[in-house]
Design a protein around this motif. Structure first.
Motif: not given
Ligand SMILES: Cc1ncc(C[n+]2csc(CCOP(=O)(O)OP(=O)(O)O)c2C)c(N)n1
Ligand code: SF4
Ligand code: SF4
Ligand code: SF4
Lengths: 324, 95
Positions: A189, A191, A195, A197-198, A201-202, A249-251, A260-261
């Motif tokens: 991921a 990050a 962000d 929170e993101d 979570k990751k 932002l991705w995973e 993810t965004k």
């Protein structure tokens, strides 16, 4: 009145379940993105993680001085050439000793993308069960701001200066996150600090996924000192990097990329670059090269996320490896 | 002091029981964040983004910086959605 105010508290605070293991006065520059990240990780994952890392800006604080410490975490300092190999040894020891814990290999981009890439790659191939976190400040900051593989096109560093001959780095930035996702490890991921929170979570997802093997987080962490930015702008820089698709932002679970965004109307990349002195000298033509590169990388990411969903990764190539 | 139970694996040189090192980072500051309690809506953004995590909750109504360690970076003031934090030069506080 007080109760009414309480309802609005940001959700990020709910993720900060654990104590901050660091002493309050530690030796990072004001506004350093690395400091926020480093305090954030154990507050989300717990103080029982074991961190291992290399000489870098994080090391003076993580390693301590003489025999005194800045924090209460377990830390194992190692060499830039062998960070992931060292983490491999740690997880294997803990497994043999029957200790169930989380090993976090925490390094700068100089270690992850360049000097320690060989063994990072090896750990990904062997699917070693730990979390590798690369904080990307786009250069070798601790030794005096030299360029690394993740330094973007045009940026000035002490080894890619601006002058009559050179105009900053004349090479592309390498995409470390994508490189790791292509290894089809259980979790990759990207990050950043705007962000949180993101990011939380990751981190939690990675902790879960490391039961299945290697996890890699690529965290964009601005360095106001090295980039010539106002320390107050650290979070704004992260935000604009995301909004211009400079740092999407991705995973990816087993290599399957998912954004993810998604930014509806991406801003031009100069909305981001103008916050830093390292891009100050760039001409319109230079900026176009950077902009095209950002768009190309984003397009590639989008294409891969569609393709990966269509193609089937042969199941259990990795599982068989584990079993044998 | 430590909640880390893996320290038991460390050698006799371990400093796990000693007090942590701590630098007087408050001394680095040239500007100080001052919170306007009236404007503050208690959202906590200043607290989560502060790299040193020194924005402390004050009786569930507002946040205030721990000036012993605040480095004066100004992130909290920049990120506050209500503009409730002003960075004021330390010179103003010298009597
Ligand atoms: C093999 C090796 N080469 C060079 C060095 C010198 N060195 C110490 S810290 C550092 C910079 C590390 O950069 P990075 O990993 O990006 O972390 P940052 O300083 O940016 O936080 C370097 C090159 C070293 N310790 N080991
Ligand atoms: S040089 Fe950059 S990365 Fe290193 S402590 Fe200072 S701000 Fe942080
Ligand atoms: S960010 Fe501003 S409004 Fe929100 S809690 Fe902090 S001071 Fe109050
Ligand atoms: S000025 Fe910087 S260090 Fe001080 S409280 Fe605000 S964010 Fe934290």
């Amino acid at each position: 009145m007080a109760e009414k105010k309480q309802g609005r508290l940001t959700k990020v605070l709910d993720y900060l379940k654990h104590d901050d293991p660091f002493s309050k006065g530690v030796a990072f520059c004001p506004g350093c993105g690395l400091e926020l990240l480093l305090r954030f990780i154990p507050r989300v994952l717990g103080n029982d993680i074991v961190i291992t890392g290399t000489p870098s800006c994080s090391a003076p604080v993580l390693l301590g001085q003489n025999n005194q410490s800045w924090h209460t975490l377990s830390y194992f300092g190692t060499l830039m050439t062998g960070a992931a190999a060292n983490a491999t040894g740690l997880v294997r020891y803990y497994r043999k000793a029957g200790i169930d814990n989380t090993v976090v290999c925490f390094n700068g981009d100089g270690t992850a993308n360049d000097i320690g890439f060989g063994n990072l790659s090896g750990a990904a191939e062997r699917n070693e069960p730990f979390i590798y976190i690369c904080y990307d400040n786009e250069g070798y900051m601790n030794t005096g701001i030299q360029k690394s593989g993740t330094t973007p096109f045009g940026a000035t560093t002490t080894t890619t200066p601006y002058g009559t001959v050179h105009r900053g780095k004349n090479l592309r930035r390498m995409n470390l996150g994508l490189k790791m996702a292509m290894n089809k490890i259980p979790y990759t991921a990207t990050a950043t600090l705007s962000d949180l929170e993101d990011l939380a979570k990751k981190l939690l997802k990675a902790k879960e996924a490391k039961e299945r093997g290697f996890c890699f987080l690529h965290v964009f962490a601005p360095c106001p000192t090295g980039w010539g930015a106002d320390p107050a702008d650290t979070i704004e820089i992260c935000r604009r990097a995301v909004k211009s698709n400079y740092f999407p932002l991705w995973e990816a679970e087993n290599g399957r990329i998912r954004m993810t965004k998604t930014v509806k109307k991406p801003k031009p990349v100069d909305t981001y670059t103008k916050l830093m002195k390292k891009f100050n000298h760039m001409t319109e033509a230079d900026m176009k090269i950077l902009q095209d590169d950002v768009e190309y990388e984003y397009c590639l990411l989008g294409g891969l996320s569609v393709l990966e969903a269509e193609c089937q990764l042969p199941v259990s190539v990795k599982d068989q490896g584990e079993a044998s | 002091m430590s909640s880390n139970h893996y320290f038991k694996h460390e050698g006799p040189w371990s400093d796990a029981g000693d007090p942590l090192m701590c630098t007087d980072t408050g001394d680095w500051r040239t500007k100080r964040p001052v919170v306007d309690k009236e404007k503050c809506i208690f959202c906590g953004f200043c607290a989560i983004y502060c790299p040193i995590q020194v924005m402390v909750m004050q009786s569930d109504t507002h946040f205030e910086a721990n000036l012993d360690f605040c480095k004066g970076c100004g992130i909290c003031a920049k990120e506050c959605p209500k503009g409730a934090i002003t960075m004021i030069s330390e010179g103003e506080f010298v009597s």
